[in-house]
Design an enzyme around this catalytic site. Structure first.
Site, PDB file in Angstrom:
ATOM      1  N   ASP A 142       0.810  -1.216   0.000  1.00 37.59           N
ATOM      2  CA  ASP A 142       0.000   0.000   0.000  1.00 37.59           C
ATOM      3  C   ASP A 142       0.843   1.265   0.000  1.00 37.59           C
ATOM      4  O   ASP A 142       0.618   2.171  -0.810  1.00 37.59           O
ATOM      5  CB  ASP A 142      -0.933  -0.004   1.218  1.00 37.59           C
ATOM      6  N   ALA A 169      -4.513   2.837  -0.956  1.00 37.10           N
ATOM      7  CA  ALA A 169      -4.422   2.105  -2.221  1.00 37.10           C
ATOM      8  C   ALA A 169      -5.155   0.775  -2.130  1.00 37.10           C
ATOM      9  O   ALA A 169      -5.862   0.374  -3.066  1.00 37.10           O
ATOM     10  CB  ALA A 169      -2.956   1.887  -2.590  1.00 37.10           C
ATOM     11  N   ASP A 170      -4.996   0.081  -1.007  1.00 33.83           N
ATOM     12  CA  ASP A 170      -5.720  -1.176  -0.801  1.00 33.83           C
ATOM     13  C   ASP A 170      -7.229  -0.950  -0.814  1.00 33.83           C
ATOM     14  O   ASP A 170      -7.989  -1.712  -1.426  1.00 33.83           O
ATOM     15  CB  ASP A 170      -5.328  -1.797   0.541  1.00 33.83           C
ATOM     16  N   ILE A 171      -7.670   0.081  -0.104  1.00 31.00           N
ATOM     17  CA  ILE A 171      -9.105   0.347  -0.008  1.00 31.00           C
ATOM     18  C   ILE A 171      -9.670   0.746  -1.362  1.00 31.00           C
ATOM     19  O   ILE A 171     -10.763   0.305  -1.759  1.00 31.00           O
ATOM     20  CB  ILE A 171      -9.385   1.432   1.049  1.00 31.00           C
ATOM     21  N   ALA A 174     -10.013  -2.332  -3.415  1.00 33.29           N
ATOM     22  CA  ALA A 174     -11.100  -3.154  -2.873  1.00 33.29           C
ATOM     23  C   ALA A 174     -12.461  -2.641  -3.318  1.00 33.29           C
ATOM     24  O   ALA A 174     -13.335  -3.420  -3.725  1.00 33.29           O
ATOM     25  CB  ALA A 174     -11.022  -3.182  -1.349  1.00 33.29           C
TER      26      ALA A 174
END
Length: 398
Positions: A142, A169-171, A174
């Site tokens: 991330d 970035a992960d969120i 997702a």
């Protein structure tokens, strides 16, 4: 009137997932009623289980991203373990994976391969940088993607760029995977066909950089890092109060400045003073403007400062820490907190922000222990007790 069921009732999701991006996407699907089978490694499972022990001995990331799932612990490098996953996928509606680049393809679990074999399947590949291009093989955590996407360049103070305090970035990846699945399910409902869904962390976060990116690409200067201040509006910042709190306020126009000066600061003459009367003047004299506002608010405690600002019609907020967020009166008034089961006992969790009035409440299932559902899932794909015992004995299942 009968209550509507959750919109994903009857949808089965199989996920070979780890960390945050894929698990957070599939948790949204579980909350909306889907059955989610989470395939984990036999030696410790999803490595996010080991990030910390903050949630009553469990990892806070794992608790956040994995409620409501069934945990199946398998060694996918063993053909017997991989065969179990393929049997599950054959009866699934959605498959999601975020393995390292190339790993899913080597196992035959990439979206293109699976969708060719199962035309109704929706198969999601989540990657750091996409399946092609010079960065395809690059490790993508991330913080690294926040740097590559330019988020860090616009976050922080003039002297210090900083990453976001959440895995942005992960969120982002997702949520695009989640919405991509929903869109693909709608398309399947009209065409009968599923298909691949591809999401990369870089492309997801680059989309979220829309305003500063467009501002820069189309001829403007990159926005300056201004901490909690605003680059082109003043006053717009957080100011300390007498009791140790901090209040953020935003003056959007010159009428509001006049109200702030007269009703909050007790200095109505500042409303028409040429040095402060317009936003351009206040930005040009930002330090003097901020000093005046800080002096006025610094003489008030937080509650009084907020009350005056609200009465004057000035946009404002209390700068809360996480303990204060957990006790936020708005979340309490709207009854957003629930209890979720886990191997460590009940845990507190927020209702997901998608509210569907007139329907069933989001299904906030338990956080699973590693391999909690292994036996039941192996039996569901037709394995006998002796076969299951052999898989466990050989370390293929746990």
């Amino acid at each position: 009137m009968d209550r509507l069921p959750l919109p994903l009732e009857g949808i089965t999701v199989v996920a070979v997932e780890q960390a945050v991006s894929a698990p957070f996407a599939t948790r949204q699907l579980a909350d909306l009623g889907a059955r989610v089978v989470k395939v984990e490694r036999v030696d410790g499972g999803d490595f996010a289980r080991g990030y910390d022990t903050a949630a009553r001995g469990l990892a806070s990331h794992f608790v956040w991203c994995n409620r409501g799932k069934e945990s199946l612990a398998l060694d996918l490098k063993d053909p017997r373990g991989l065969d179990v996953v393929r049997r599950l996928i054959a009866d699934a509606d959605v498959f999601v994976q975020n393995l390292a680049h190339g790993a899913a393809a080597r196992l035959g679990l990439d979206a293109a391969t699976l969708c060719a074999a199962h035309p109704r399947l929706i198969a999601v590949d989540i990657s750091g940088y996409g399946g092609s291009g010079p960065y395809a093989d690059k490790r993508a955590y991330d913080m690294l993607v926040q740097c590559e996407a330019g988020l860090v360049s616009v976050t922080g103070t003039p002297g210090q760029p900083v990453k976001a305090g959440i895995p942005a970035a992960d969120i982002a990846a997702a949520m695009y995977a989640f919405s991509g699945v929903l869109a693909a399910l709608v398309r399947r409902g009209t065409t009968g066909r599923g298909g691949p869904v591809e999401v990369s962390m870089l492309e997801a976060l680059a989309e979220w950089m829309g305003h500063p990116l467009h501002h820069t690409v189309h001829g403007g200067e990159p926005p300056a890092r201004t901490g909690l201040a605003h680059a082109v509006i003043a006053p717009y910042d957080a100011y300390a109060t007498a009791d140790g709190g901090r209040v953020l306020l935003s003056v959007q126009n010159d009428r509001e400045w006049r109200r702030l000066a007269g009703q909050v600061m007790g200095r109505p003459e500042l409303g028409t003073d040429p040095v402060y009367a317009t936003n351009a003047a206040r930005v040009a004299h930002r330090e003097r403007t901020d000093e005046l506002v800080a002096r006025a608010l610094g003489a008030l405690d937080t509650d009084e400062a907020l009350a005056r600002l609200e009465k004057a019609g000035i946009a404002c907020a209390r700068l809360r820490d996480l303990h204060e967020l957990a006790e936020h009166p708005q979340l309490a008034a709207r009854e957003r907190w629930r209890s979720v089961g886990s191997p460590a006992g009940p845990l507190t969790a927020l209702l997901p922000p998608i509210t569907l009035p007139g329907g069933d409440e989001a299904r906030m299932g338990d956080v699973p222990a590693l391999g909690q559902h292994t036996d039941a899932l192996l039996r569901a794909v037709g394995m006998t007790d002796d076969e299951i015992a052999a898989l466990r004995r050989d370390g293929v299942a746990a």
